[in-house]
Design a protein around this motif. Structure first.
Motif, PDB file in Angstrom:
ATOM      1  N   UNK A  89       0.415 -10.662  -1.142  1.00  0.00           N
ATOM      2  CA  UNK A  89       1.831 -10.086  -1.131  1.00  0.00           C
ATOM      3  C   UNK A  89       2.920 -11.640  -0.969  1.00  0.00           C
ATOM      4  N   UNK A  90       4.279 -11.118  -0.838  1.00  0.00           N
ATOM      5  CA  UNK A  90       5.575 -12.092  -0.776  1.00  0.00           C
ATOM      6  C   UNK A  90       4.823 -12.944   0.424  1.00  0.00           C
ATOM      7  N   UNK A  91       5.099 -11.845   2.098  1.00  0.00           N
ATOM      8  CA  UNK A  91       4.739 -12.289   3.280  1.00  0.00           C
ATOM      9  C   UNK A  91       4.035 -11.021   3.653  1.00  0.00           C
ATOM     10  N   UNK A  92       4.319 -11.175   5.040  1.00  0.00           N
ATOM     11  CA  UNK A  92       4.159  -9.908   5.752  1.00  0.00           C
ATOM     12  C   UNK A  92       3.019  -9.095   6.332  1.00  0.00           C
ATOM     13  N   UNK A  93       2.089 -10.244   5.730  1.00  0.00           N
ATOM     14  CA  UNK A  93       0.941 -10.041   5.587  1.00  0.00           C
ATOM     15  C   UNK A  93      -0.247 -10.174   7.200  1.00  0.00           C
ATOM     16  N   UNK A  94       0.266 -10.978   7.975  1.00  0.00           N
ATOM     17  CA  UNK A  94       0.062 -11.042   9.288  1.00  0.00           C
ATOM     18  C   UNK A  94      -0.048 -10.098  10.176  1.00  0.00           C
ATOM     19  N   UNK A  95      -0.752  -8.632   9.630  1.00  0.00           N
ATOM     20  CA  UNK A  95      -0.293  -7.693  10.460  1.00  0.00           C
ATOM     21  C   UNK A  95      -1.158  -6.899   9.940  1.00  0.00           C
ATOM     22  N   UNK A  96      -1.398  -5.701  10.862  1.00  0.00           N
ATOM     23  CA  UNK A  96      -2.764  -4.865  10.773  1.00  0.00           C
ATOM     24  C   UNK A  96      -2.629  -4.405   9.625  1.00  0.00           C
ATOM     25  N   UNK A  97      -1.338  -3.756   8.558  1.00  0.00           N
ATOM     26  CA  UNK A  97      -0.713  -3.159   7.426  1.00  0.00           C
ATOM     27  C   UNK A  97       0.091  -4.402   6.837  1.00  0.00           C
ATOM     28  N   UNK A  98      -0.265  -3.941   5.574  1.00  0.00           N
ATOM     29  CA  UNK A  98       1.376  -4.712   4.610  1.00  0.00           C
ATOM     30  C   UNK A  98       1.033  -3.940   3.341  1.00  0.00           C
ATOM     31  N   UNK A  99       2.417  -3.799   2.513  1.00  0.00           N
ATOM     32  CA  UNK A  99       2.706  -3.081   1.615  1.00  0.00           C
ATOM     33  C   UNK A  99       2.519  -4.547   0.580  1.00  0.00           C
ATOM     34  N   UNK A 100       2.062  -3.725  -0.703  1.00  0.00           N
ATOM     35  CA  UNK A 100       1.443  -4.855  -1.513  1.00  0.00           C
ATOM     36  C   UNK A 100       1.763  -4.193  -3.201  1.00  0.00           C
ATOM     37  N   UNK A 101       2.590  -5.197  -4.248  1.00  0.00           N
ATOM     38  CA  UNK A 101       2.421  -4.456  -4.902  1.00  0.00           C
ATOM     39  C   UNK A 101       0.949  -4.345  -6.160  1.00  0.00           C
ATOM     40  N   UNK A 102       0.707  -3.284  -6.826  1.00  0.00           N
ATOM     41  CA  UNK A 102      -0.325  -3.176  -7.545  1.00  0.00           C
ATOM     42  C   UNK A 102      -0.807  -3.984  -8.384  1.00  0.00           C
ATOM     43  N   UNK A 103      -0.112  -4.636  -8.634  1.00  0.00           N
ATOM     44  CA  UNK A 103      -0.469  -6.391  -9.953  1.00  0.00           C
ATOM     45  C   UNK A 103      -0.628  -7.582  -9.154  1.00  0.00           C
ATOM     46  N   UNK A 104      -0.732  -7.494  -7.456  1.00  0.00           N
ATOM     47  CA  UNK A 104      -1.185  -8.358  -6.874  1.00  0.00           C
ATOM     48  C   UNK A 104      -2.075  -7.724  -5.550  1.00  0.00           C
ATOM     49  N   UNK A 105      -3.146  -7.424  -6.008  1.00  0.00           N
ATOM     50  CA  UNK A 105      -4.713  -6.943  -5.558  1.00  0.00           C
ATOM     51  C   UNK A 105      -5.335  -6.856  -6.324  1.00  0.00           C
ATOM     52  N   UNK A 106      -6.489  -6.946  -6.209  1.00  0.00           N
ATOM     53  CA  UNK A 106      -8.146  -6.725  -6.680  1.00  0.00           C
ATOM     54  C   UNK A 106      -8.782  -5.747  -6.473  1.00  0.00           C
ATOM     55  N   UNK A 107     -10.053  -5.728  -6.510  1.00  0.00           N
ATOM     56  CA  UNK A 107     -10.874  -4.987  -6.031  1.00  0.00           C
ATOM     57  C   UNK A 107     -12.198  -5.759  -5.989  1.00  0.00           C
ATOM     58  N   UNK A 108     -12.608  -5.278  -4.989  1.00  0.00           N
ATOM     59  CA  UNK A 108     -13.819  -6.382  -3.839  1.00  0.00           C
ATOM     60  C   UNK A 108     -15.387  -5.576  -4.101  1.00  0.00           C
ATOM     61  N   UNK A 109     -16.412  -6.321  -5.050  1.00  0.00           N
ATOM     62  CA  UNK A 109     -17.327  -5.877  -5.185  1.00  0.00           C
ATOM     63  C   UNK A 109     -18.318  -5.929  -3.425  1.00  0.00           C
ATOM     64  N   UNK A 110     -18.830  -5.245  -3.236  1.00  0.00           N
ATOM     65  CA  UNK A 110     -19.837  -5.322  -1.332  1.00  0.00           C
ATOM     66  C   UNK A 110     -20.097  -6.572  -1.574  1.00  0.00           C
ATOM     67  N   UNK A 111     -20.663  -6.758  -2.344  1.00  0.00           N
ATOM     68  CA  UNK A 111     -21.495  -9.125  -1.959  1.00  0.00           C
ATOM     69  C   UNK A 111     -20.475  -9.518  -1.785  1.00  0.00           C
ATOM     70  N   UNK A 112     -18.841  -9.401  -1.601  1.00  0.00           N
ATOM     71  CA  UNK A 112     -17.629 -10.520  -1.329  1.00  0.00           C
ATOM     72  C   UNK A 112     -17.454  -9.512  -0.090  1.00  0.00           C
ATOM     73  N   UNK A 113     -17.054 -10.291   1.306  1.00  0.00           N
ATOM     74  CA  UNK A 113     -16.844 -10.061   1.906  1.00  0.00           C
ATOM     75  C   UNK A 113     -15.587 -10.353   2.617  1.00  0.00           C
ATOM     76  N   UNK A 114     -14.432  -9.860   3.275  1.00  0.00           N
ATOM     77  CA  UNK A 114     -13.380  -9.897   3.284  1.00  0.00           C
ATOM     78  C   UNK A 114     -13.326 -10.951   3.630  1.00  0.00           C
ATOM     79  N   UNK A 115     -14.238 -11.743   4.840  1.00  0.00           N
ATOM     80  CA  UNK A 115     -13.408 -13.231   5.211  1.00  0.00           C
ATOM     81  C   UNK A 115     -13.314 -13.504   4.427  1.00  0.00           C
ATOM     82  N   UNK A 116     -14.563 -14.304   3.251  1.00  0.00           N
ATOM     83  CA  UNK A 116     -14.450 -15.093   1.901  1.00  0.00           C
ATOM     84  C   UNK A 116     -13.179 -14.407   0.632  1.00  0.00           C
TER      85      UNK A 116
END
Length: 312
Positions: A89-116
């Motif tokens: 996101x352009x900002x505001x991500x250090x929060x419990x929830x954030x709105x993100x354009x769907x063009x700016x995210x990608x799905x994660x497989x089970x093999x890649x954890x959130x910290x990585x």
């Protein structure tokens, strides 16, 4: 919801504060992500200092997040509720929830954890697009300054895997040790020790580092200037070019201008990680209640690699 706000710019002991923020109000093309982890970038610490112009009224930090879609985009684009994602996101991500354009995210497989995943966006996007800007690097000698940060790790691994002979500049051997494991041919602790000549120089320090690195270019070589971590201005003397490098080129780089959406490249980074071809170095993982401490350590260069906070 809880979120992290900037502290006073001059307050080095309390650069951020945790407080209450309104729930995100997504546009039709935005998904709401429940944040599980986020990373801190050096540029964001400069914004917290008030040192960059890209800070606006109501700004809160947060550009690199990973989590789960809590609310799908109203226009039907992007992943469904419950999908694990990495986002920029352009900002505001250090929060419990954030709105993100769907063009700016990608799905994660089970093999890649959130910290990585949280360590990927800004540093990974910068590295990927930086190498794209240099053109093919196979068989070329490449010098990167400030290499012990997140961008430097990604550039080194990606460039070495593409056939480049990489010389990495790190402040200390200890901070740069991982770079040799990632494929660097040579590690030096000062740009003055980089012998050259180099076909490509990737410069991120500024100050005296830039003209010194420029002088190490081969004739017709390319220097890409993508940062100024020293926060010191660089001075170039036109007449120095007559002593070499002849016909050198200097190119300014900003990762946001080559493509203003990030989902495609985020998906590429995720594929590389899942396939064992890209290895984010996580130097620090802490609960987000300790974000202020993490920023202080990052400013003092006590962390090698990425700093990630988990949202409890």
């Amino acid at each position: 919801m809880k979120a992290i706000f900037p502290g006073a710019p001059a307050d080095t002991d309390q650069p951020v504060l945790i407080g209450e923020a309104p729930e995100p109000e997504p546009a039709d093309n935005e998904a709401v992500v429940a944040v599980e982890a986020f990373s801190v970038n050096r540029g964001e610490t400069f914004q917290l200092d008030g040192g960059l112009a890209r800070r606006w009224d109501g700004w809160r930090p947060g550009k690199d997040v990973a989590g789960t879609v809590a609310r799908a985009a109203a226009d039907g684009s992007g992943p469904a509720v419950g999908t694990r994602v990495v986002a920029h996101p352009p900002a505001h991500g250090w929060a419990e929830r954030v709105a993100v354009p769907t063009t700016d995210l990608a799905e994660l497989p089970d093999s890649v954890d959130a910290v990585t995943a949280a360590a990927l966006p800004l540093a990974g996007l910068t590295a990927l697009r930086l190498l794209r800007a240099t053109g093919p690097v196979a068989g070329r000698r490449l010098l990167i300054t400030g290499a012990s940060g997140g961008v430097g790790h990604y550039v080194t691994e990606l460039a070495a895997a593409s056939g480049a002979a990489v010389t990495a500049v790190s402040a200390t051997v200890e901070r740069g040790a991982k770079l040799m494991e990632l494929g660097a041919c040579e590690l030096v602790t000062s740009v003055e020790d980089a012998a050259g000549p180099y076909d490509v120089v990737l410069e991120s320090v500024g100050g005296t580092s830039l003209p010194t690195a420029l002088a190490a270019l081969a004739p017709g070589g390319l220097l890409v200037w993508f940062g100024q971590a020293s926060r010191e201005p660089a001075t170039l003397n036109f007449f120095d070019f007559f002593g070499g490098p002849n016909q050198a080129r200097i190119q300014h780089f900003d990762y946001t201008t080559s493509d203003t959406t990030y989902g495609h490249d985020l998906a590429a980074l995720v594929r590389l990680v899942a396939g064992g071809r890209l290895h984010p170095e996580i130097g620090s993982v802490r609960d987000w209640s300790r974000t202020a401490d993490a920023i202080i350590d990052l400013r003092a260069r006590r962390v090698r690699g990425n700093t990630v906070l988990t949202v409890s």
